[in-house]
Write a protein that holds these residues in place. Structure first.
Motif, PDB file in Angstrom:
ATOM      1  N   GLU A  39      74.461 160.354 -38.188  1.00 11.90           N
ATOM      2  CA  GLU A  39      74.139 159.366 -37.343  1.00 11.90           C
ATOM      3  C   GLU A  39      75.309 158.682 -37.105  1.00 11.90           C
ATOM      4  N   LEU A  40      75.468 158.271 -35.677  1.00 14.94           N
ATOM      5  CA  LEU A  40      76.594 157.775 -34.844  1.00 14.94           C
ATOM      6  C   LEU A  40      76.550 156.295 -34.775  1.00 14.94           C
ATOM      7  N   LYS A  41      77.577 155.428 -35.053  1.00 15.44           N
ATOM      8  CA  LYS A  41      77.618 153.932 -34.744  1.00 15.44           C
ATOM      9  C   LYS A  41      79.032 153.740 -34.242  1.00 15.44           C
ATOM     10  N   VAL A  42      78.917 152.798 -33.143  1.00 14.82           N
ATOM     11  CA  VAL A  42      80.112 152.310 -32.640  1.00 14.82           C
ATOM     12  C   VAL A  42      80.320 150.762 -32.999  1.00 14.82           C
ATOM     13  N   TYR A  43      81.489 150.463 -33.524  1.00 14.59           N
ATOM     14  CA  TYR A  43      81.667 149.220 -34.063  1.00 14.59           C
ATOM     15  C   TYR A  43      82.709 148.391 -33.197  1.00 14.59           C
ATOM     16  N   VAL A  44      82.766 147.187 -32.592  1.00  9.16           N
ATOM     17  CA  VAL A  44      83.737 146.511 -31.901  1.00  9.16           C
ATOM     18  C   VAL A  44      83.760 145.071 -32.730  1.00  9.16           C
ATOM     19  N   ARG A  45      84.900 144.396 -32.506  1.00  9.10           N
ATOM     20  CA  ARG A  45      85.224 143.111 -33.152  1.00  9.10           C
ATOM     21  C   ARG A  45      84.302 142.073 -32.284  1.00  9.10           C
ATOM     22  N   THR A  46      83.853 140.901 -32.900  1.00 12.19           N
ATOM     23  CA  THR A  46      83.035 140.126 -32.360  1.00 12.19           C
ATOM     24  C   THR A  46      84.102 139.009 -31.823  1.00 12.19           C
ATOM     25  N   LYS A  47      83.678 137.999 -30.975  1.00 15.78           N
ATOM     26  CA  LYS A  47      84.552 136.696 -30.663  1.00 15.78           C
ATOM     27  C   LYS A  47      85.012 136.034 -31.878  1.00 15.78           C
ATOM     28  N   LEU A  53      80.494 143.914 -34.494  1.00 14.86           N
ATOM     29  CA  LEU A  53      79.346 144.092 -33.645  1.00 14.86           C
ATOM     30  C   LEU A  53      78.929 145.622 -33.640  1.00 14.86           C
ATOM     31  N   ILE A  54      77.862 146.051 -34.071  1.00 13.78           N
ATOM     32  CA  ILE A  54      77.278 147.458 -33.877  1.00 13.78           C
ATOM     33  C   ILE A  54      76.833 147.757 -32.365  1.00 13.78           C
ATOM     34  N   ALA A  55      77.889 148.009 -31.323  1.00 12.29           N
ATOM     35  CA  ALA A  55      77.476 148.311 -30.001  1.00 12.29           C
ATOM     36  C   ALA A  55      76.570 149.395 -29.638  1.00 12.29           C
ATOM     37  N   ALA A  56      76.533 150.167 -30.352  1.00 11.74           N
ATOM     38  CA  ALA A  56      75.807 151.526 -30.265  1.00 11.74           C
ATOM     39  C   ALA A  56      75.443 152.107 -31.573  1.00 11.74           C
ATOM     40  N   GLN A  57      74.079 153.009 -31.519  1.00 11.91           N
ATOM     41  CA  GLN A  57      73.741 153.539 -32.552  1.00 11.91           C
ATOM     42  C   GLN A  57      73.065 154.830 -32.080  1.00 11.91           C
ATOM     43  N   GLN A  58      73.163 155.945 -32.472  1.00 10.04           N
ATOM     44  CA  GLN A  58      72.345 157.408 -32.053  1.00 10.04           C
ATOM     45  C   GLN A  58      72.249 158.203 -33.265  1.00 10.04           C
ATOM     46  N   ARG A  59      70.865 158.587 -33.383  1.00  9.11           N
ATOM     47  CA  ARG A  59      70.583 159.541 -34.379  1.00  9.11           C
ATOM     48  C   ARG A  59      70.641 160.924 -33.909  1.00  9.11           C
ATOM     49  N   PRO A  60      70.864 161.976 -34.730  1.00 13.98           N
ATOM     50  CA  PRO A  60      71.144 163.408 -34.452  1.00 13.98           C
ATOM     51  C   PRO A  60      69.741 164.021 -34.075  1.00 13.98           C
ATOM     52  N   HIS A  61      69.718 165.013 -33.280  1.00 17.16           N
ATOM     53  CA  HIS A  61      68.598 165.997 -33.154  1.00 17.16           C
ATOM     54  C   HIS A  61      68.704 167.202 -33.880  1.00 17.16           C
ATOM     55  N   THR A  62      69.758 167.409 -34.407  1.00 14.85           N
ATOM     56  CA  THR A  62      70.179 168.579 -35.058  1.00 14.85           C
ATOM     57  C   THR A  62      69.808 168.612 -36.614  1.00 14.85           C
ATOM     58  N   VAL A  63      69.538 167.577 -37.057  1.00  8.62           N
ATOM     59  CA  VAL A  63      69.219 167.355 -38.765  1.00  8.62           C
ATOM     60  C   VAL A  63      68.431 166.235 -39.114  1.00  8.62           C
ATOM     61  N   GLU A  80      82.167 143.671 -45.501  1.00 10.00           N
ATOM     62  CA  GLU A  80      81.035 144.259 -45.566  1.00 10.00           C
ATOM     63  C   GLU A  80      81.393 145.910 -45.235  1.00 10.00           C
ATOM     64  N   GLU A  81      82.435 146.185 -44.331  1.00 13.93           N
ATOM     65  CA  GLU A  81      82.627 147.441 -43.724  1.00 13.93           C
ATOM     66  C   GLU A  81      84.018 147.861 -43.990  1.00 13.93           C
ATOM     67  N   PRO A  82      84.563 147.980 -45.193  1.00 15.57           N
ATOM     68  CA  PRO A  82      85.911 148.114 -45.365  1.00 15.57           C
ATOM     69  C   PRO A  82      86.644 149.314 -44.614  1.00 15.57           C
ATOM     70  N   LEU A  83      85.942 150.419 -44.599  1.00 15.91           N
ATOM     71  CA  LEU A  83      86.407 151.708 -43.994  1.00 15.91           C
ATOM     72  C   LEU A  83      86.575 151.433 -42.423  1.00 15.91           C
ATOM     73  N   ILE A  84      85.617 150.530 -41.984  1.00 18.78           N
ATOM     74  CA  ILE A  84      85.661 150.352 -40.428  1.00 18.78           C
ATOM     75  C   ILE A  84      86.857 149.434 -40.267  1.00 18.78           C
ATOM     76  N   GLN A  85      87.012 148.683 -41.051  1.00 18.14           N
ATOM     77  CA  GLN A  85      88.283 147.638 -40.902  1.00 18.14           C
ATOM     78  C   GLN A  85      89.680 148.448 -41.212  1.00 18.14           C
ATOM     79  N   GLU A  86      89.723 149.250 -41.869  1.00 18.66           N
ATOM     80  CA  GLU A  86      90.867 150.118 -42.205  1.00 18.66           C
ATOM     81  C   GLU A  86      90.977 150.806 -40.883  1.00 18.66           C
TER      82      GLU A  86
END
Length: 480
Positions: A39-47, A53-63, A80-86
């Motif tokens: 599953e793909l997600k794109v995170y961007v910082r809010t104001k 902000l989770i700007a996009a999400q996409q689930r796979p067709h292959t699994v 809540e998202e330390p890896l994204i923050q890193e």
């Protein structure tokens, strides 16, 4: 305005250039999710800068992944998202785990999206590596990231259409040596007599020796249709370059052998059906010709008129079969068939000095062929009835058809601008064969309703024959 643009403009401080960059990259998000099998997600910082902000999400067709709600547009705290923050802070890829469902963990892979030296977003793949068991999986991640940065340029969306679970995937290095091949690709090439793919050269003679036909479309130079070893394959190739130098090739193989066989079978059946319609049309016209001969030899006017009406009814059915013999589908365009029927009626039933006009209102109405003959006969009878009764004592007239449809019904309103129905029409006995045929076909064959009424403007403004036909047609084998 796409969803990413709208969300980023509302909730972030990203510039329009940065937002357009993310929006352009979104073209490849379904492809990336399929390539990474996650599953793909794109995170961007809010104001506020303390949340993402989770700007996009996409689930796979292959699994298969357990269902989760669409989180695009959701705001989460940075804590809540330390890896994204890193990854935002360092600009470097990171790997970790998070709880997917209660008691089960899933792998996370994060990659920074840059605008120059600035990180404007983080791409995150959530992947169940334990269940995937794909040898050489890091090559898929590398390829996904390479495609992401390749997407900064203008792309052909079709080249990056989603991958299916049955498609084979191969990845090469900068020398076109195969560094990754999934199970589906290996299975396809095993049929072609190639034992091992990894380490081989993509253009080795061994890889192409069984190819008997290769077709490239002019507008799709990156795609080929290949016939080899009894298989028909679609080979899609994505070339990734950096600074003009080849970095990798991503090859997607789709086995379309069964699809092409079914397409061929459908084309053959369609040709046979069209030929049958053509022969039925010829037979009906032959019957009409015999009746014309009979009509010329008839002694009385009544017999001649009856035979003329029968000829028109037969030819109205032949119009449907002629139409179907020339079409690739089994559906009919009501307005087009109506035009042919009117021409037939006008040639056979009106005086040469009489001027008749036609009009159509509403959208094009397409009906299934199973009710085509009945509808054609109904329209034929209504045309004949209008020409015979509506314009007595006149030199011209108008006949029209208005069509509508809703969820459950087709609505056909056949009208004229003639003298209208007599005031006591409802009390008169129905002796007209034409109206009897119409009522029988609409109510019996089509399961609909048929009503006749004068125009709402009053007497002298014509008649409306309204047909209400259900979209779900009755089964002729059902007992009433």
């Amino acid at each position: 305005m796409d969803n990413i643009t709208r969300l980023c403009r509302e909730k972030t401080n990203l510039t329009m250039f940065q937002i357009s960059l993310l929006s352009r990259m979104a073209i490849v998000f379904p492809f990336l999710a399929d390539l990474a099998h996650g599953e793909l997600k794109v995170y961007v910082r809010t104001k506020q800068m303390d949340s993402f902000l989770i700007a996009a999400q996409q689930r796979p067709h292959t699994v298969y992944l357990p269902g989760k709600p669409d989180e695009a547009g959701r705001v989460v705290r940075c804590l809540e998202e330390p890896l994204i923050q890193e990854t935002f802070q360092t600009g470097k890829p990171a790997r970790g785990k998070r709880e997917w469902n209660y008691g089960s963990m899933i792998d996370m892979y994060t990659f920074a999206i840059h605008d120059g030296d600035k990180v404007i977003g983080v791409l995150n793949f959530e992947v169940d590596r334990e269940k995937l068991s794909i040898e050489g999986y890091p090559h898929l991640l590398d390829a996904a990231v390479a495609v992401l940065y390749h997407a900064r340029h203008v792309l052909n969306p079709e080249q990056f259409r989603p991958i299916t679970a049955s498609d084979g995937i191969m990845i090469t290095d900068e020398h076109s040596r195969i560094v990754f091949a999934d199970a589906a690709a290996q299975r396809i090439y095993r049929v072609l007599g190639v034992g091992s793919l990894r380490g081989g050269h993509l253009f080795d003679r061994q890889m192409t020796q069984h190819v008997t036909r290769e077709t490239v479309e002019t507008d799709r130079p990156w795609q080929k249709e290949i016939t080899a070893g009894g298989l028909i394959l679609i080979r899609r190739e994505i070339v990734i370059r950096e600074g003009g130098e080849l970095k990798m090739r991503i090859v997607i193989l789709s086995d379309v052998t069964e699809t092409r066989a079914k397409d061929k079978e459908i084309r053959i059946k369609s040709a046979v059906i069209q030929e049958i319609h053509h022969r039925v049309k010829n037979n009906l016209q032959a019957i009409a010709s015999l009746l014309r001969i009979q009509a010329r030899r008839a002694k009385t006017k009544e017999v001649k008129e009856a035979l003329k009406e029968s000829i028109n009814r037969i030819l109205s059915i032949s119009v449907v079969h002629e139409y179907l013999s020339q079409q690739g589908s089994e559906d009919i365009d009501v307005q087009e068939v109506m035009g042919h029927i009117f021409d037939l009626a006008a040639r056979n039933m009106t005086d040469r000095d009489f001027l008749i006009r036609t009009e159509f209102k509403g959208p094009r109405l397409i009906l299934p062929s199973k009710c085509a003959s009945s509808v054609a006969l109904v329209l034929n009878e209504l045309v004949l009835n209008a020409m015979e009764h509506a314009f007595i004592g006149r030199k011209s007239g108008l006949i029209g058809l208005a069509v509508q449809e809703d969820k459950d019904f087709w609505h056909l309103d056949f009208y004229d601008d003639g003298i209208g129905l007599p005031a006591n029409f409802a009390e008169l006995p129905r002796k007209s064969l034409g109206l009897t045929i119409v009522q029988t076909l609409v109510e019996g064959d089509l399961g609909g309703t048929f009503t006749l009424a004068n125009d709402e403007q009053g007497e002298g403004h014509g008649t409306h024959a309204r047909l209400l036909i259900p979209k779900i047609q009755p089964n002729p084998t059902d007992e009433a």
